[in-house]
Motif scaffolding. Structure first.
Motif, PDB file in Angstrom:
ATOM      1  N   ASN A 490      56.312  25.846  36.399  1.00  0.00           N
ATOM      2  CA  ASN A 490      55.550  27.088  35.865  1.00  0.00           C
ATOM      3  C   ASN A 490      53.949  26.676  35.760  1.00  0.00           C
ATOM      4  OD1 ASN A 490      57.619  28.919  36.134  1.00  0.00           O
ATOM      5  ND2 ASN A 490      57.997  28.605  33.924  1.00  0.00           N
ATOM      6  N   LEU A 491      53.648  25.619  35.221  1.00  0.00           N
ATOM      7  CA  LEU A 491      52.230  25.168  34.930  1.00  0.00           C
ATOM      8  C   LEU A 491      51.524  25.288  36.227  1.00  0.00           C
ATOM      9  CD1 LEU A 491      49.919  24.344  32.788  1.00  0.00           C
ATOM     10  CD2 LEU A 491      50.984  21.971  33.533  1.00  0.00           C
ATOM     11  N   ALA A 492      51.966  24.603  37.368  1.00  0.00           N
ATOM     12  CA  ALA A 492      51.299  24.510  38.679  1.00  0.00           C
ATOM     13  C   ALA A 492      51.210  26.080  39.290  1.00  0.00           C
ATOM     14  CB  ALA A 492      52.013  23.714  39.767  1.00  0.00           C
ATOM     15  N   ARG A 493      52.161  26.842  39.253  1.00  0.00           N
ATOM     16  CA  ARG A 493      52.203  28.173  39.844  1.00  0.00           C
ATOM     17  C   ARG A 493      51.304  29.027  38.858  1.00  0.00           C
ATOM     18  NH1 ARG A 493      57.013  31.256  39.575  1.00  0.00           N
ATOM     19  NH2 ARG A 493      56.562  32.066  41.843  1.00  0.00           N
ATOM     20  N   LEU A 494      51.246  28.570  37.730  1.00  0.00           N
ATOM     21  CA  LEU A 494      49.995  29.574  36.930  1.00  0.00           C
ATOM     22  C   LEU A 494      48.655  29.268  37.173  1.00  0.00           C
ATOM     23  CD1 LEU A 494      49.420  31.637  34.540  1.00  0.00           C
ATOM     24  CD2 LEU A 494      49.779  29.672  32.891  1.00  0.00           C
ATOM     25  N   LYS A 495      48.261  27.910  37.276  1.00  0.00           N
ATOM     26  CA  LYS A 495      46.939  27.567  37.592  1.00  0.00           C
ATOM     27  C   LYS A 495      46.592  28.020  38.913  1.00  0.00           C
ATOM     28  CE  LYS A 495      46.723  23.265  34.808  1.00  0.00           C
ATOM     29  NZ  LYS A 495      46.636  21.742  34.947  1.00  0.00           N
ATOM     30  N   GLU A 496      47.638  27.970  39.787  1.00  0.00           N
ATOM     31  CA  GLU A 496      47.297  28.708  41.111  1.00  0.00           C
ATOM     32  C   GLU A 496      46.885  30.070  40.988  1.00  0.00           C
ATOM     33  OE1 GLU A 496      48.775  29.097  45.802  1.00  0.00           O
ATOM     34  OE2 GLU A 496      50.279  28.182  44.112  1.00  0.00           O
ATOM     35  N   THR A 497      47.718  30.870  40.297  1.00  0.00           N
ATOM     36  CA  THR A 497      47.706  32.360  40.002  1.00  0.00           C
ATOM     37  C   THR A 497      45.973  32.504  39.532  1.00  0.00           C
ATOM     38  OG1 THR A 497      50.075  32.579  40.075  1.00  0.00           O
ATOM     39  CG2 THR A 497      48.773  34.490  39.231  1.00  0.00           C
ATOM     40  N   ILE A 498      45.862  32.078  38.316  1.00  0.00           N
ATOM     41  CA  ILE A 498      44.584  32.608  37.701  1.00  0.00           C
ATOM     42  C   ILE A 498      43.320  31.943  38.420  1.00  0.00           C
ATOM     43  CG2 ILE A 498      45.762  32.570  35.599  1.00  0.00           C
ATOM     44  CD1 ILE A 498      44.351  29.958  34.696  1.00  0.00           C
ATOM     45  N   SER A 499      43.450  31.044  39.471  1.00  0.00           N
ATOM     46  CA  SER A 499      42.356  30.717  39.969  1.00  0.00           C
ATOM     47  C   SER A 499      41.829  31.773  41.047  1.00  0.00           C
ATOM     48  CB  SER A 499      42.628  29.308  40.746  1.00  0.00           C
ATOM     49  OG  SER A 499      43.619  29.496  41.829  1.00  0.00           O
ATOM     50  N   LYS A 500      42.656  32.840  41.250  1.00  0.00           N
ATOM     51  CA  LYS A 500      42.096  33.715  42.203  1.00  0.00           C
ATOM     52  C   LYS A 500      40.680  34.409  41.587  1.00  0.00           C
ATOM     53  CE  LYS A 500      45.518  32.892  44.766  1.00  0.00           C
ATOM     54  NZ  LYS A 500      46.848  33.815  44.599  1.00  0.00           N
ATOM     55  N   PRO A 501      39.763  34.925  42.349  1.00  0.00           N
ATOM     56  CA  PRO A 501      38.479  35.427  41.822  1.00  0.00           C
ATOM     57  C   PRO A 501      38.671  36.964  41.375  1.00  0.00           C
ATOM     58  CG  PRO A 501      38.403  35.567  44.205  1.00  0.00           C
ATOM     59  CD  PRO A 501      39.718  34.895  43.841  1.00  0.00           C
ATOM     60  N   TYR A 502      39.627  37.719  41.731  1.00  0.00           N
ATOM     61  CA  TYR A 502      39.882  38.874  41.217  1.00  0.00           C
ATOM     62  C   TYR A 502      41.445  39.240  41.184  1.00  0.00           C
ATOM     63  CZ  TYR A 502      39.892  40.286  46.286  1.00  0.00           C
ATOM     64  OH  TYR A 502      39.821  40.208  47.650  1.00  0.00           O
ATOM     65  N   GLY A 503      41.754  40.298  40.626  1.00  0.00           N
ATOM     66  CA  GLY A 503      43.121  40.788  40.292  1.00  0.00           C
ATOM     67  C   GLY A 503      43.432  41.008  39.150  1.00  0.00           C
ATOM     68  N   ILE A 504      44.733  41.447  38.548  1.00  0.00           N
ATOM     69  CA  ILE A 504      45.032  41.671  37.294  1.00  0.00           C
ATOM     70  C   ILE A 504      46.229  40.838  36.984  1.00  0.00           C
ATOM     71  CG2 ILE A 504      46.448  43.467  37.954  1.00  0.00           C
ATOM     72  CD1 ILE A 504      45.269  45.037  35.207  1.00  0.00           C
ATOM     73  N   PHE A 505      46.466  40.270  35.923  1.00  0.00           N
ATOM     74  CA  PHE A 505      47.365  39.334  35.451  1.00  0.00           C
ATOM     75  C   PHE A 505      47.870  39.842  34.143  1.00  0.00           C
ATOM     76  CE2 PHE A 505      48.969  35.638  33.341  1.00  0.00           C
ATOM     77  CZ  PHE A 505      49.990  35.115  34.226  1.00  0.00           C
ATOM     78  N   PHE A 506      49.236  39.835  33.837  1.00  0.00           N
ATOM     79  CA  PHE A 506      49.600  40.226  32.550  1.00  0.00           C
ATOM     80  C   PHE A 506      50.460  39.089  31.913  1.00  0.00           C
ATOM     81  CE2 PHE A 506      49.364  44.139  35.185  1.00  0.00           C
ATOM     82  CZ  PHE A 506      48.651  45.067  34.143  1.00  0.00           C
ATOM     83  N   VAL A 507      50.636  39.120  30.550  1.00  0.00           N
ATOM     84  CA  VAL A 507      51.350  38.406  29.679  1.00  0.00           C
ATOM     85  C   VAL A 507      52.228  39.343  29.029  1.00  0.00           C
ATOM     86  CG1 VAL A 507      51.705  36.475  28.083  1.00  0.00           C
ATOM     87  CG2 VAL A 507      49.878  36.230  29.639  1.00  0.00           C
TER      88      VAL A 507
END
Length: 780
Positions: A490-507
């Protein structure tokens, strides 16, 4: 060292081998660069050459009255102190300055022939009960005693030979030369103030003069150095810290008094014994002392705090006296809760009194509220629940710690309304309004010794009473992303996801599941000098340097939606919204993410796929939402096993098979599992063995037991379980077609998502928690 371990006996070859090894060891001694390396670095080689189990090097103090040795024990340095007197092996060797070769130290009759007042010395848990060989270390220049080198217990349980005596005498002469050369180049070993000479703050003549003046005037050396040589507390304290090998603890005027730790300690005793407990944290109880060696060797602190881990710190005599005054001069303001309740009494006739404002200002009630908050903070509590009960029943106060509510105290019924009124006064709420819920915040530093904030909510309940819930806000630094207990997957996938310059991410997750903590950890990873980050929060619980944080204020019209609109005009790179609870806020967030901004927010939903359906049900356009979505992270908090007492055990094959079946429950709707369940189970089991099993392929699980450190619950702290759904191309196509939750769930699993339950099972296999706790938070 390649020298033979066998005893030389009378054989010439063994004698030559022994002295050849001794010559090589002598070369190694002269090649050392520090006293630390000399004393600790050569221990194994000396023991191997002489066939001994232990070697200790004792150093004489400045007054030539005692010897000190540092012993490494489980990564810690423990100090042994022995008087120079004819009572034991080391003391007698130093007193008579001669080599002692004793074949049976435990034979008291034989030992008393050497000294009438013979007493075995405590040189550790395995003190020399059999053989001992000791030689004095003498300075060849002035014939002063530097110390003693001791070999304890031979490996073959036979007496050391004359060859060993001769060899140890030679080694002691080598040590004398090496130690004399390093006397001022290294860590001081003879006086607590020698570091002042070593660093050039004083000359040796200055220090000797200070010692003489102190003896003549019957003052402490510290007082003479401070008044006559202008030494500061920091200089004196750091010198003492180098001598005792413990941290220096300066006096702090804002220190919070550890009431629980001081309960059995009187001021007179502290002033006489020169030690005090400062605080209790995850490392144990922190003890400050003027002479930590003496306190540790006497074990007096250990006897006061039974079964506790003790860590020592050193301070100057002046600063210790200030700390004593700080802790004890105002102790009447910090009585135990039981004492405060007994002083308040049981006024049964007055429990319906209308004069709540007057009662709320009562000195004892003020102390009680402060005491409750301080105790909650020290115990690591997240919430304080105040629950009045009808009639003459007492008001119950409960603490929530690690997600579990436990009773704390009961307050007399007569103080029911006054207690609530006092809390309302502290957070500027209307004390006359009892029919409507109210929200507020307490900045406790205005009322007590802690710099913390509490979020307060009052709720009217039956019988005209009001419940109060106070949440202790962390207010600390964010946790690093790598320390969030995310699995490597999960850590590797999360770091890859939040590295995007734009978009929306929810917790997403329920209240108290750590959503804000996770979002701030993500912000910490993204927070760089080149990035502009705005946050809208209610309340601002965690602060970070570099973030521009806005507190939502609905009374003033400052809602999440209005704040987000203002952010879009303030040139943001990243926007964090504390919560998206209405369609307007969500629509603005999606609009911002589609116009080149990274948007982060939280949702109160049960799982990652359900979050998507919930947002679509709020009226979001599925095409815009699919384009904007980066991912959804669902999380829960499970109780963590207490590492101090949890029991490891080997699970049966049936238990592992049950875990595997439960893990595969969430995979049943995936095509791969439906096609070949046995192959899928085998693949998962092989992955488990590679990641969690030992070299033999066996698993080790842990179960709760209970100890004083975890209040006999078996659990201490919490660990997060995660479910990360990434906005892949397939997932976005499903969102655009408004696919049901089951289809989104199956798609996310195919794309690599692990459910909350699966992540929990992996953390059970890793030994962090148990299945009982996972099932509590991950039931479907």
């Amino acid at each position: 060292m390649n020298a033979p371990n066998a005893r030389p006996g009378g054989e010439l070859a063994q004698r030559l081998a022994f002295f050849k090894g001794l010559q090589a060891l002598t070369t190694r001694v002269h090649a050392t660069h520090s006293q630390e390396e000399l004393i600790f670095g050569l221990t194994d080689e000396v023991c191997a050459l002489f066939g001994a189990r232990r070697m200790l090097v004792f150093m004489a103090d400045h007054a030539q009255s005692s010897l000190r040795a540092r012993v490494r024990d489980a990564g810690m340095v423990r100090v042994l102190r022995i008087a120079i007197a004819p009572r034991g092996v080391v003391g007698l060797c130093a007193f008579e300055r001669r080599t002692l070769n004793l074949p049976n130290v435990g034979n008291l009759a034989a030992m008393q022939s050497l000294a009438d007042d013979w007493a075995p010395e405590d040189i550790g848990e395995d003190g020399p009960q059999r053989q001992a060989l000791a030689a004095p270390i003498i300075n060849g220049e002035d014939d002063s005693l530097i110390g003693v080198v001791l070999l304890a217990d031979s490996v073959d349980d036979e007496a050391f030979t004359s060859i060993h005596e001769e060899g140890l005498q030679g080694l002691a002469r080598t040590f004398a030369v090496a130690l004399s050369q390093r006397q001022h180049a290294d860590m001081p070993l003879r006086s607590r103030y020698d570091q002042l000479v070593a660093c050039g703050r004083l000359t040796q003549g200055d220090l000797d003069a200070a010692v003489a003046i102190a003896r003549q005037r019957r003052l402490s050396v510290e007082q003479v150095l401070r008044e006559g040589f202008a030494c500061t507390d920091v200089e004196l304290g750091e010198s003492m810290a180098r001598f005792y090998e413990v941290p220096y603890e300066p006096y702090r005027a804002d220190r919070v008094r550890p009431i629980d730790l001081l309960r059995n300690i009187k001021r007179e005793y502290a002033s006489k014994s020169l030690w005090l407990p400062l605080e209790e944290n995850e490392q144990g109880i922190q003890i400050v002392a003027v002479d930590p060696e003496q306190v540790a060797s006497s074990r007096v602190a250990q006897n006061v705090f039974l079964d506790a881990r003790i860590n020592y710190r050193v301070t100057t005599q002046r600063e210790f006296a200030l700390t004593v005054a700080q802790f004890f001069d105002t102790m009447t303001d910090d009585l135990d809760v039981g004492d405060l309740l007994s002083e308040m009494g049981e006024d049964d006739e007055g429990y319906s009194s209308a004069d709540d404002l007057s009662a709320a200002a009562d000195n004892e009630l003020v102390k009680l509220v402060n005491r409750v908050i301080i105790d909650a903070h020290r115990q690591g509590v997240s919430d304080i629940h105040i629950e009045p009960r009808p009639g003459k029943e007492k008001t119950l106060i409960r603490f929530r710690k690690d997600g579990v509510l436990t009773p704390y105290i009961e307050v007399p019924a007569s103080y029911r309304n006054a207690l609530v009124a006092r809390i309302k006064i502290m957070c500027d709420l209307d004390i006359a309004e009892r029919r409507k819920p109210q929200d507020g915040k307490i900045r406790f530093r205005k009322y007590g010794p802690l710099d913390i904030e509490l979020r307060v909510a009052t709720v009217p309940t039956s019988g005209g009473a009001e419940d109060v819930v106070m949440r202790l806000l962390s207010g600390g630094e964010p946790i690093a992303l790598d320390d969030l207990a995310l699995s490597p997957h999960n850590l590797a996938r999360l770091k890859e996801t939040i590295s995007k310059p734009y978009g929306i991410f929810f917790v997403c997750g329920p209240t108290g599941s750590g959503k804000t903590t996770t979002l701030h950890s993500v912000l910490k990873a993204l927070n760089t000098p080149e990035t502009k980050i705005w946050t809208a929060e209610d309340p601002v619980e965690i602060t970070q340097r570099g973030l521009r944080q806005v507190q939502v204020n609905r009374k003033a019209g400052l809602t999440f939606a209005t704040v987000m609109r203002s952010f879009l005009r303030a040139d943001p790179d990243i926007i964090m919204v504390g919560e998206m609870r209405d369609s307007e806020t969500v629509a603005i967030g999606i609009e911002a993410s589609l116009t080149g901004h990274l948007v982060l927010s939280t949702l109160h939903t049960n799982s990652a796929p359900e979050s998507v359906v919930r947002l679509l049900d709020m009226g979001m356009d599925p095409f815009n939402f699919a384009d904007a979505l980066l991912g959804v992270l669902a999380q829960r908090l499970a109780r963590r096993l207490c590492k101090n007492c949890c029991q490891a055990y080997a699970p049966s094959p049936e238990e592992i098979d049950a875990l595997l079946s439960e893990y595969c429950e969430d995979l049943r709707k995936t095509e791969a599992f439906a096609r070949d369940p046995d192959a899928a189970r085998t693949h998962i089991l092989h992955a488990w063995r590679a990641q969690f099993a030992d070299a033999s392929g066996n698993f080790v699980l842990h179960r709760a037991k209970g100890c004083p450190e975890c209040s006999n619950s078996g659990y201490r702290g919490r660990i997060a379980l995660h479910e990360l759904m990434v906005g892949t191309e397939e997932a976005k196509r499903r969102i655009q077609t408004r696919a049901p939750v089951a289809d989104l769930f199956a798609t996310a699993l195919r794309d690599g998502m692990r459910t909350l339950r699966q992540d929990g099972i992996e953390k059970v296999l890793a030994g962090h928690t148990d299945m009982a706790q996972v099932r509590k938070v991950c039931l479907r």
